[in-house]
Design a protein around this motif. Structure first.
Motif, PDB file in Angstrom:
ATOM      1  N   THR A   1     -16.885 -12.661  78.654  1.00  0.00           N
ATOM      2  CA  THR A   1     -15.838 -12.843  79.528  1.00  0.00           C
ATOM      3  C   THR A   1     -16.125 -12.375  80.967  1.00  0.00           C
ATOM      4  O   THR A   1     -15.440 -12.616  81.908  1.00  0.00           O
ATOM      5  N   ASP A   2     -16.752 -10.922  81.232  1.00  0.00           N
ATOM      6  CA  ASP A   2     -17.155 -10.550  82.397  1.00  0.00           C
ATOM      7  C   ASP A   2     -17.783 -11.430  83.395  1.00  0.00           C
ATOM      8  O   ASP A   2     -19.092 -12.047  82.902  1.00  0.00           O
ATOM      9  N   PRO A   3     -17.561 -11.630  84.651  1.00  0.00           N
ATOM     10  CA  PRO A   3     -18.281 -12.605  85.364  1.00  0.00           C
ATOM     11  C   PRO A   3     -19.639 -12.316  85.559  1.00  0.00           C
ATOM     12  O   PRO A   3     -20.465 -13.155  85.370  1.00  0.00           O
ATOM     13  N   TRP A   4     -19.933 -10.925  85.765  1.00  0.00           N
ATOM     14  CA  TRP A   4     -21.428 -10.627  86.351  1.00  0.00           C
ATOM     15  C   TRP A   4     -22.337 -10.744  84.957  1.00  0.00           C
ATOM     16  O   TRP A   4     -23.412 -10.960  84.686  1.00  0.00           O
ATOM     17  N   VAL A   5     -21.697 -10.447  83.722  1.00  0.00           N
ATOM     18  CA  VAL A   5     -22.563 -10.734  82.362  1.00  0.00           C
ATOM     19  C   VAL A   5     -22.734 -12.155  82.500  1.00  0.00           C
ATOM     20  O   VAL A   5     -24.015 -12.684  81.852  1.00  0.00           O
ATOM     21  N   LEU A   6     -21.710 -12.910  82.592  1.00  0.00           N
ATOM     22  CA  LEU A   6     -22.128 -14.465  82.589  1.00  0.00           C
ATOM     23  C   LEU A   6     -23.063 -14.836  83.375  1.00  0.00           C
ATOM     24  O   LEU A   6     -23.909 -15.782  83.315  1.00  0.00           O
ATOM     25  N   VAL A   7     -23.033 -14.311  84.774  1.00  0.00           N
ATOM     26  CA  VAL A   7     -24.065 -14.497  85.860  1.00  0.00           C
ATOM     27  C   VAL A   7     -25.460 -14.297  85.136  1.00  0.00           C
ATOM     28  O   VAL A   7     -26.558 -15.121  85.103  1.00  0.00           O
ATOM     29  N   ALA A   8     -25.605 -13.044  84.484  1.00  0.00           N
ATOM     30  CA  ALA A   8     -27.068 -12.657  84.041  1.00  0.00           C
ATOM     31  C   ALA A   8     -27.330 -13.488  83.011  1.00  0.00           C
ATOM     32  O   ALA A   8     -28.456 -13.932  82.856  1.00  0.00           O
ATOM     33  N   ALA A   9     -26.431 -13.550  82.000  1.00  0.00           N
ATOM     34  CA  ALA A   9     -26.944 -14.620  80.854  1.00  0.00           C
ATOM     35  C   ALA A   9     -27.176 -16.190  81.145  1.00  0.00           C
ATOM     36  O   ALA A   9     -28.089 -16.753  80.708  1.00  0.00           O
ATOM     37  N   SER A  10     -26.483 -16.525  82.341  1.00  0.00           N
ATOM     38  CA  SER A  10     -26.473 -17.779  82.820  1.00  0.00           C
ATOM     39  C   SER A  10     -28.271 -17.945  83.592  1.00  0.00           C
ATOM     40  O   SER A  10     -29.126 -18.701  83.381  1.00  0.00           O
ATOM     41  N   PHE A  11     -28.588 -16.790  84.110  1.00  0.00           N
ATOM     42  CA  PHE A  11     -29.872 -16.613  85.029  1.00  0.00           C
ATOM     43  C   PHE A  11     -31.186 -16.390  83.889  1.00  0.00           C
ATOM     44  O   PHE A  11     -31.922 -17.400  83.773  1.00  0.00           O
ATOM     45  N   LEU A  12     -30.840 -15.627  82.718  1.00  0.00           N
ATOM     46  CA  LEU A  12     -31.800 -15.603  81.658  1.00  0.00           C
ATOM     47  C   LEU A  12     -32.123 -16.677  80.702  1.00  0.00           C
ATOM     48  O   LEU A  12     -33.163 -17.215  80.325  1.00  0.00           O
ATOM     49  N   GLY A  13     -30.763 -17.391  80.724  1.00  0.00           N
ATOM     50  CA  GLY A  13     -31.085 -18.581  79.778  1.00  0.00           C
ATOM     51  C   GLY A  13     -30.926 -19.870  80.237  1.00  0.00           C
ATOM     52  O   GLY A  13     -31.231 -20.863  79.640  1.00  0.00           O
ATOM     53  N   MET A  14     -31.465 -19.674  81.773  1.00  0.00           N
ATOM     54  CA  MET A  14     -31.482 -20.950  82.660  1.00  0.00           C
ATOM     55  C   MET A  14     -30.361 -21.764  82.161  1.00  0.00           C
ATOM     56  O   MET A  14     -30.705 -23.159  82.252  1.00  0.00           O
ATOM     57  N   MET A  15     -29.039 -21.462  82.298  1.00  0.00           N
ATOM     58  CA  MET A  15     -28.011 -22.398  81.873  1.00  0.00           C
ATOM     59  C   MET A  15     -27.906 -23.328  83.190  1.00  0.00           C
ATOM     60  O   MET A  15     -28.000 -23.096  84.051  1.00  0.00           O
ATOM     61  N   ASN A  16     -28.280 -24.668  82.488  1.00  0.00           N
ATOM     62  CA  ASN A  16     -27.995 -25.791  83.316  1.00  0.00           C
ATOM     63  C   ASN A  16     -26.653 -26.415  83.766  1.00  0.00           C
ATOM     64  O   ASN A  16     -26.030 -27.122  82.964  1.00  0.00           O
ATOM     65  N   GLY A  17     -26.130 -26.053  84.920  1.00  0.00           N
ATOM     66  CA  GLY A  17     -24.843 -26.924  85.361  1.00  0.00           C
ATOM     67  C   GLY A  17     -25.021 -28.213  85.950  1.00  0.00           C
ATOM     68  O   GLY A  17     -24.006 -28.955  86.311  1.00  0.00           O
ATOM     69  N   MET A  18     -26.268 -28.716  86.006  1.00  0.00           N
ATOM     70  CA  MET A  18     -26.473 -30.136  86.893  1.00  0.00           C
ATOM     71  C   MET A  18     -26.112 -31.119  85.812  1.00  0.00           C
ATOM     72  O   MET A  18     -25.707 -32.216  86.364  1.00  0.00           O
ATOM     73  N   GLY A  19     -26.152 -30.784  84.291  1.00  0.00           N
ATOM     74  CA  GLY A  19     -25.609 -32.098  83.570  1.00  0.00           C
ATOM     75  C   GLY A  19     -26.864 -32.890  83.259  1.00  0.00           C
ATOM     76  O   GLY A  19     -26.679 -33.903  82.619  1.00  0.00           O
ATOM     77  N   ARG A  20     -27.947 -32.603  83.697  1.00  0.00           N
ATOM     78  CA  ARG A  20     -29.316 -33.318  83.222  1.00  0.00           C
ATOM     79  C   ARG A  20     -30.395 -32.122  83.019  1.00  0.00           C
ATOM     80  O   ARG A  20     -30.172 -30.994  83.502  1.00  0.00           O
ATOM     81  N   ASP A  21     -31.530 -32.703  82.545  1.00  0.00           N
ATOM     82  CA  ASP A  21     -32.673 -31.912  82.410  1.00  0.00           C
ATOM     83  C   ASP A  21     -33.260 -31.556  83.564  1.00  0.00           C
ATOM     84  O   ASP A  21     -33.994 -32.344  84.196  1.00  0.00           O
ATOM     85  N   ARG A  22     -33.198 -30.315  83.932  1.00  0.00           N
ATOM     86  CA  ARG A  22     -33.650 -29.950  85.413  1.00  0.00           C
ATOM     87  C   ARG A  22     -34.230 -28.523  85.177  1.00  0.00           C
ATOM     88  O   ARG A  22     -33.440 -27.481  85.437  1.00  0.00           O
ATOM     89  N   GLY A  23     -35.603 -28.320  84.817  1.00  0.00           N
ATOM     90  CA  GLY A  23     -35.999 -26.806  84.593  1.00  0.00           C
ATOM     91  C   GLY A  23     -37.427 -26.967  84.166  1.00  0.00           C
ATOM     92  O   GLY A  23     -37.978 -27.889  84.762  1.00  0.00           O
ATOM     93  N   ALA A  24     -37.874 -25.662  83.907  1.00  0.00           N
ATOM     94  CA  ALA A  24     -39.333 -25.428  83.802  1.00  0.00           C
ATOM     95  C   ALA A  24     -39.949 -26.395  82.723  1.00  0.00           C
ATOM     96  O   ALA A  24     -41.141 -27.077  82.937  1.00  0.00           O
ATOM     97  N   ALA A  25     -39.324 -26.649  81.722  1.00  0.00           N
ATOM     98  CA  ALA A  25     -39.575 -27.565  80.460  1.00  0.00           C
ATOM     99  C   ALA A  25     -39.683 -28.792  81.101  1.00  0.00           C
ATOM    100  O   ALA A  25     -40.744 -29.621  80.722  1.00  0.00           O
ATOM    101  N   LEU A  26     -38.725 -29.303  82.072  1.00  0.00           N
ATOM    102  CA  LEU A  26     -39.374 -30.818  82.599  1.00  0.00           C
ATOM    103  C   LEU A  26     -40.504 -30.813  83.217  1.00  0.00           C
ATOM    104  O   LEU A  26     -41.273 -31.673  83.278  1.00  0.00           O
ATOM    105  N   ALA A  27     -40.790 -29.965  84.109  1.00  0.00           N
ATOM    106  CA  ALA A  27     -41.893 -29.666  85.060  1.00  0.00           C
ATOM    107  C   ALA A  27     -43.196 -29.979  84.121  1.00  0.00           C
ATOM    108  O   ALA A  27     -44.090 -30.593  84.685  1.00  0.00           O
TER     109      ALA A  27
END
Length: 377
Positions: free
Chosen positions: A69-95
């Motif tokens: 629930t903490d905003p900065w924990v969510l920021v860190a988890a989103s970064f490490l987990g490469m959470m994709n808010g694009m709604g499409r596959d956009r990341g290292a695996a795609l490349a």
């Protein structure tokens, strides 16, 4: 699913639009860093191993986002987990995957193979959009509001885990030959890749204002529609995307890859800009779906074009560099989009993003209209 629900979920957790933008940006920044590492060291580390590591990080990030629930924990988890808010596959695996596809066919079949790859992706995107209706179904069965939104993110982790199991079954033949594991790029290819990457930065900056998470949040706040309705809208949008990929392959054979990229992309951007001014949700939904029928036609053509204008052994480099600049630009824009939504207007990111995309199309056409892939020479 995550793209549709992320902005709404973060709002229910208590984050304002500014912090929502930070979380979305962090996920895209994590993807950009992973793509950079894949580009520089992917062949040395091993393509299959790298795909599996990416999947494991995605599982871990999704688990933390589901319960934090903490905003900065969510920021860190989103970064490490490469959470994709694009709604499409956009990341290292795609490349990595895109760099492998052209080796399965010849020049004449390259765009068709990439198009079918994109069709299968958007089929998954469409199903994921339907899964965004899970919170409503759970609430109908008596599950609490916040828990109903958290459970899909636990499901998200399981879906990423499924990709890990599939990566385990990939053939060793996908790995680069030993002599090709040292990054080496010709000056001509480097010049082309850097030039087109600069243009992709403009396009991706526009796309960062238009992530699925932010557009979903826009519909949620502007028209007060529920997650299930938004999920259904994105389901039909992804179905339109899927059909458009096949249309793009057909059109590219007739008018060329660059022309297909540009002349389908400009009208889609104009349509999206009008969504910001739509007076009712039904009108906004129709305009949005018309846009989605065109916007993805540049995806298989763009990928095919980049893979065509470099040598086969340079494809991971080309795919990686173009993906890095796109991910980096996507990561920058959502923070500003959140600020604009908070302080100016809910529809401002749609207008800015569309304008940037039109600028990209004009510049791309001027720079590459005479640079032909092998099958068009």
């Amino acid at each position: 699913m995550a793209g549709v629900l992320l902005g709404i979920y973060l709002a229910r957790v208590g984050l304002d639009a500014t912090h929502i933008g930070f979380v979305i940006a962090a996920g895209l920044a994590g993807g950009a860093v992973a793509t950079l590492l894949a580009t520089l060291h992917g062949d040395r580390f091993g393509r299959r191993q790298l795909l599996m590591v990416i999947a494991l990080l995605g599982v871990a990030g999704g688990a933390v986002v589901a319960f934090a629930t903490d905003p900065w924990v969510l920021v860190a988890a989103s970064f490490l987990g490469m959470m994709n808010g694009m709604g499409r596959d956009r990341g290292a695996a795609l490349a990595i995957e895109q760099s492998l596809l052209p080796s399965t066919t010849g020049d004449a079949g390259r765009t068709r193979v990439v198009a079918w790859y994109s069709v299968l992706q958007d089929s998954g995107h469409a199903l994921g959009s339907l899964f965004a209706g899970l919170p409503q179904l759970l609430r109908m069965r008596g599950v609490g509001d916040l828990t109903a939104l958290r459970m899909p993110f636990a499901f998200y982790g399981l879906l990423i885990l499924a990709t890990l199991l599939l990566y385990l079954r990939l053939s060793p033949a996908l790995e680069a030959a030993p002599q090709a594991r040292t990054l080496s790029v010709s000056p001509e290819s480097r010049k082309v890749v850097l030039k087109i990457s600069a243009l992709f930065t403009i396009d991706a900056l526009g796309g960062g204002f238009l992530t699925t998470a932010l557009i979903s949040y826009f519909f949620f706040k502007r028209f007060h529609v529920e997650e299930g309705v938004i999920g259904l809208l994105f389901f039909f949008a992804r179905v339109a995307n899927a059909f458009s990929h096949l249309g793009a392959a057909w059109l590219a054979r007739r008018i060329g890859l660059v022309n297909t990229m540009v002349f389908t992309h400009v009208p889609s951007s104009i349509l999206l800009a009008t969504v910001a001014f739509a007076p009712t949700f039904p009108i906004a939904a129709v305009l949005f779906l018309l846009r989605e029928g065109l916007v993805e036609m540049d995806v298989p053509t763009r990928t095919s074009y980049v893979m065509a204008v470099v040598k086969p052994e340079e494809r991971l480099y080309a795919s990686g560099v173009t993906s890095i600049v796109r991910m980096g630009a996507w990561a920058v824009a959502p923070s500003f989009a959140g600020l604009f939504m908070q302080g100016v207007s809910m529809g401002m990111p749609l207008f800015i993003g569309s304008s940037l995309k039109i600028l990209y199309d004009v510049l791309l056409f001027r720079a590459f209209k005479h640079v032909k892939p092998p099958e068009e020479r």
